[in-house]
Design an enzyme around this catalytic site. Structure first.
Site, PDB file in Angstrom:
ATOM      1  N   LYS A 115     -10.312  -2.697   0.371  1.00 35.97           N
ATOM      2  CA  LYS A 115      -8.862  -2.879   0.378  1.00 35.97           C
ATOM      3  C   LYS A 115      -8.422  -3.707   1.590  1.00 35.97           C
ATOM      4  O   LYS A 115      -8.656  -3.340   2.732  1.00 35.97           O
ATOM      5  CB  LYS A 115      -8.163  -1.513   0.397  1.00 35.97           C
ATOM      6  CG  LYS A 115      -6.654  -1.603   0.334  1.00 35.97           C
ATOM      7  CD  LYS A 115      -6.041  -0.368  -0.288  1.00 35.97           C
ATOM      8  CE  LYS A 115      -4.540  -0.354  -0.117  1.00 35.97           C
ATOM      9  NZ  LYS A 115      -3.885   0.675  -0.936  1.00 35.97           N
ATOM     10  N   ARG A 124      -9.676   3.324 -10.380  1.00 33.85           N
ATOM     11  CA  ARG A 124     -10.855   3.456  -9.517  1.00 33.85           C
ATOM     12  C   ARG A 124     -12.083   2.898 -10.232  1.00 33.85           C
ATOM     13  O   ARG A 124     -12.181   3.011 -11.451  1.00 33.85           O
ATOM     14  CB  ARG A 124     -11.138   4.933  -9.202  1.00 33.85           C
ATOM     15  CG  ARG A 124     -10.023   5.652  -8.442  1.00 33.85           C
ATOM     16  CD  ARG A 124     -10.103   5.361  -6.938  1.00 33.85           C
ATOM     17  NE  ARG A 124      -9.061   6.059  -6.218  1.00 33.85           N
ATOM     18  CZ  ARG A 124      -7.811   5.604  -6.040  1.00 33.85           C
ATOM     19  NH1 ARG A 124      -7.463   4.428  -6.553  1.00 33.85           N
ATOM     20  NH2 ARG A 124      -6.934   6.296  -5.357  1.00 33.85           N
ATOM     21  N   ARG A 135       2.058   4.121  -1.351  1.00 30.56           N
ATOM     22  CA  ARG A 135       2.597   4.770  -2.541  1.00 30.56           C
ATOM     23  C   ARG A 135       2.534   6.287  -2.392  1.00 30.56           C
ATOM     24  O   ARG A 135       1.670   6.821  -1.711  1.00 30.56           O
ATOM     25  CB  ARG A 135       1.780   4.358  -3.778  1.00 30.56           C
ATOM     26  CG  ARG A 135       1.849   2.872  -4.064  1.00 30.56           C
ATOM     27  CD  ARG A 135       1.713   2.551  -5.538  1.00 30.56           C
ATOM     28  NE  ARG A 135       0.451   2.996  -6.126  1.00 30.56           N
ATOM     29  CZ  ARG A 135       0.272   3.133  -7.444  1.00 30.56           C
ATOM     30  NH1 ARG A 135       1.247   2.865  -8.283  1.00 30.56           N
ATOM     31  NH2 ARG A 135      -0.901   3.528  -7.919  1.00 30.56           N
TER      32      ARG A 135
HETATM   33  P1  ATP Z   1      -3.644   3.795  -5.572  1.00 29.79           P
HETATM   34  O1  ATP Z   1      -2.306   3.224  -5.281  1.00 29.79           O
HETATM   35  O2  ATP Z   1      -4.356   3.111  -6.686  1.00 29.79           O
HETATM   36  O3  ATP Z   1      -3.647   5.277  -5.723  1.00 29.79           O
HETATM   37  P2  ATP Z   1      -4.682   3.895  -2.848  1.00 29.79           P
HETATM   38  O4  ATP Z   1      -5.574   5.090  -2.768  1.00 29.79           O
HETATM   39  O5  ATP Z   1      -5.092   2.696  -2.099  1.00 29.79           O
HETATM   40  O6  ATP Z   1      -4.526   3.412  -4.326  1.00 29.79           O
HETATM   41  P3  ATP Z   1      -2.003   3.662  -1.806  1.00 29.79           P
HETATM   42  O7  ATP Z   1      -0.900   4.644  -1.722  1.00 29.79           O
HETATM   43  O8  ATP Z   1      -1.813   2.440  -2.621  1.00 29.79           O
HETATM   44  O9  ATP Z   1      -3.287   4.433  -2.341  1.00 29.79           O
HETATM   45  O10 ATP Z   1      -2.346   3.207  -0.328  1.00 29.79           O
HETATM   46  C1  ATP Z   1      -2.402   4.131   0.719  1.00 29.79           C
HETATM   47  C2  ATP Z   1      -3.865   4.310   1.116  1.00 29.79           C
HETATM   48  O11 ATP Z   1      -4.341   3.096   1.683  1.00 29.79           O
HETATM   49  C3  ATP Z   1      -4.090   5.355   2.202  1.00 29.79           C
HETATM   50  O12 ATP Z   1      -4.280   6.627   1.651  1.00 29.79           O
HETATM   51  C4  ATP Z   1      -5.368   4.849   2.903  1.00 29.79           C
HETATM   52  O13 ATP Z   1      -6.522   5.248   2.232  1.00 29.79           O
HETATM   53  C5  ATP Z   1      -5.272   3.350   2.727  1.00 29.79           C
HETATM   54  N1  ATP Z   1      -4.753   2.645   3.920  1.00 29.79           N
HETATM   55  C6  ATP Z   1      -3.820   3.022   4.812  1.00 29.79           C
HETATM   56  N2  ATP Z   1      -3.602   2.072   5.732  1.00 29.79           N
HETATM   57  C7  ATP Z   1      -4.449   1.044   5.411  1.00 29.79           C
HETATM   58  C8  ATP Z   1      -4.701  -0.228   5.964  1.00 29.79           C
HETATM   59  N3  ATP Z   1      -4.050  -0.695   7.040  1.00 29.79           N
HETATM   60  N4  ATP Z   1      -5.636  -0.992   5.358  1.00 29.79           N
HETATM   61  C9  ATP Z   1      -6.307  -0.578   4.255  1.00 29.79           C
HETATM   62  N5  ATP Z   1      -6.108   0.611   3.678  1.00 29.79           N
HETATM   63  C10 ATP Z   1      -5.184   1.407   4.250  1.00 29.79           C
HETATM   64  C1  BTN Z   2      -0.061   0.722  -0.653  1.00 29.51           C
HETATM   65  O1  BTN Z   2      -1.172   0.200  -0.751  1.00 29.51           O
HETATM   66  O2  BTN Z   2       0.167   1.886  -0.971  1.00 29.51           O
HETATM   67  C2  BTN Z   2       1.110  -0.084  -0.178  1.00 29.51           C
HETATM   68  C3  BTN Z   2       1.139  -0.267   1.309  1.00 29.51           C
HETATM   69  C4  BTN Z   2       2.356  -1.076   1.712  1.00 29.51           C
HETATM   70  C5  BTN Z   2       2.461  -1.277   3.206  1.00 29.51           C
HETATM   71  C6  BTN Z   2       3.619  -2.172   3.580  1.00 29.51           C
HETATM   72  S1  BTN Z   2       3.600  -2.624   5.298  1.00 29.51           S
HETATM   73  C7  BTN Z   2       5.221  -3.304   5.150  1.00 29.51           C
HETATM   74  C8  BTN Z   2       6.001  -2.334   4.280  1.00 29.51           C
HETATM   75  N1  BTN Z   2       6.573  -1.262   5.065  1.00 29.51           N
HETATM   76  C9  BTN Z   2       6.038  -0.072   4.745  1.00 29.51           C
HETATM   77  O3  BTN Z   2       6.336   1.017   5.291  1.00 29.51           O
HETATM   78  N2  BTN Z   2       5.133  -0.217   3.768  1.00 29.51           N
HETATM   79  C10 BTN Z   2       5.013  -1.606   3.348  1.00 29.51           C
END
Ligand code: ATP
Ligand code: BTN
Length: 247
Positions: free
Chosen positions: A107, A245, A42
C-alpha cells in the site's frame, strides 16, 4: 477566480479542515498539510502522517449529480493519482478497488472520500489523498501501527519534488472531475483496467462477517467490482463496507 490552496504545517486532518469550511469553498479548493495529528482512513481507521516527508491533500468538489455518484468519483480519483505518479515510475503504480494505490503489491496511498448532502440534492464532497513519498522504514511507531505491507514512492524514484507533484495532482484532479461531471465514469473505465492491481487474480471480499472468494474481473460502468464465482457467474459488488484482499 483561481482556486484557494491552503498550506498548513500542522493540522488534525486535512479532510476535517475542509469539512468544517464547506459553505466557503468552491470546487477545486485544496488544503495541504505537512503533518496530521488525526489523519484518518476508512471506517475510523488511522492514517499515519509523519511530518515533512509525505503528501496529505484534500480537495473540495460540489457534485450536482448527488451523493450516489460519489463511488464513481472515488474511482476516478484513484485513476488520476495512479496515472500522475506513473509518469515517475514507468507504470509501477496500481489501483486496488475501491480506492487504494499499490506499489510492488504494497500500500502506497489511500483515498478517503467524505461527503454531505441528501439524495436528490448536490453532494458536497471532500476528496482526501494520502501518499507516502519519503516515509522511512526505520521508525518503530510507524512499523507498529501500520498492520499491512506498505511502500513509499522513494522506494522507486530517486528525487521527488513534492511541490511540483502536488500541483500536478491538483491540476489533473480538476480536469478529470470536470470530465466526470459531464460524461460520468465511461471515459475512465478502460483506464481502470490498465491499472487494476488484482485483475485476473484470485481474491476475497470481506463484507461484514461474510467472505466471498472469486477471480477479480475489473469494474462495470457503475464502478461496481466484478467477481467471477466458481460457477462462472460474474457478480457486481458495490458499497462502502467491502474490503478486497488477495486470496
Ligand atoms: P480496505 O479499505 O480495503 O479495508 P485497508 O485495510 O487498507 O483497506 P483503510 O481504512 O483503507 O483500510 O486504510 C487504513 C489502513 O491503512 C490502516 O489500518 C493501516 O493498516 C494502513 N495505513 C495507515 N497509515 C498508512 C500509511 N501512511 N501508509 C500505508 N498504509 C497505512
Ligand atoms: C484509506 O486508505 O483508508 C484512506 C486514507 C486517506 C488519508 C488521507 S491523508 C489526507 C486526508 N486527510 C485525512 O485525514 N485522510 C485523508
Amino acid at each position: 477566480k483561481d482556486n484557494d490552496i491552503i498550506v498548513e504545517p500542522v493540522i488534525d486532518s486535512t479532510n476535517q479542515y475542509m469539512l468544517e469550511r464547506i459553505p466557503h469553498l468552491s470546487s477545486g479548493d485544496t488544503c495541504l498539510a505537512e503533518y496530521q495529528s488525526a489523519g484518518r482512513g476508512r471506517r475510523g481507521r488511522q492514517w499515519i502522517s509523519p511530518f515533512g516527508c509525505n503528501l496529505y491533500l484534500s480537495m473540495y468538489w460540489k457534485l450536482d449529480q448527488g451523493p450516489a455518484a460519489a463511488i464513481g468519483l472515488s474511482l476516478v480519483v484513484g485513476i488520476i493519482i495512479a496515472e500522475t505518479l506513473n509518469k515517475l515510475t514507468k507504470g509501477k503504480i496500481k489501483v486496488k478497488w475501491p480506492n487504494d494505490l499499490y506499489l510492488n503489491d504494497k500500500k502506497l496511498a489511500g483515498i478517503l472520500v467524505e461527503l454531505t448532502g441528501k439524495t436528490g440534492d448536490a453532494a458536497h464532497i471532500i476528496i482526501g489523498v494520502g501518499i507516502n513519498i519519503g516515509m522511512g522504514k526505520n521508525n518503530i511507531e510507524i512499523e507498529n501501527t501500520i498492520n499491512q505491507e506498505w511502500a513509499s514512492l522513494a522506494d522507486e524514484v530517486e528525487s521527488i519534488e513534492r511541490n511540483i507533484l502536488s500541483v500536478n495532482i491538483i491540476q489533473a484532479l480538476k480536469e478529470a472531475l470536470t470530465l466526470f461531471e459531464k460524461e460520468g465514469l465511461s471515459p475512465f473505465v478502460n483506464r481502470w483496467f490498465e491499472l487494476d492491481n488484482f485483475l485476473g487474480r484470485s481474491v476475497k471480499l470481506l463484507i461484514g462477517n461474510d467472505v466471498i472468494s472469486g477471480v477479480e474481473k475489473g469494474i462495470n460502468q457503475q464502478g461496481a467490482l466484478l467477481l467471477e464465482q466458481d460457477n462462472g457467474d460474474i457478480i457486481p459488488y458495490i458499497g462502502g463496507e467491502i474490503s478486497l484482499r488477495p486470496n
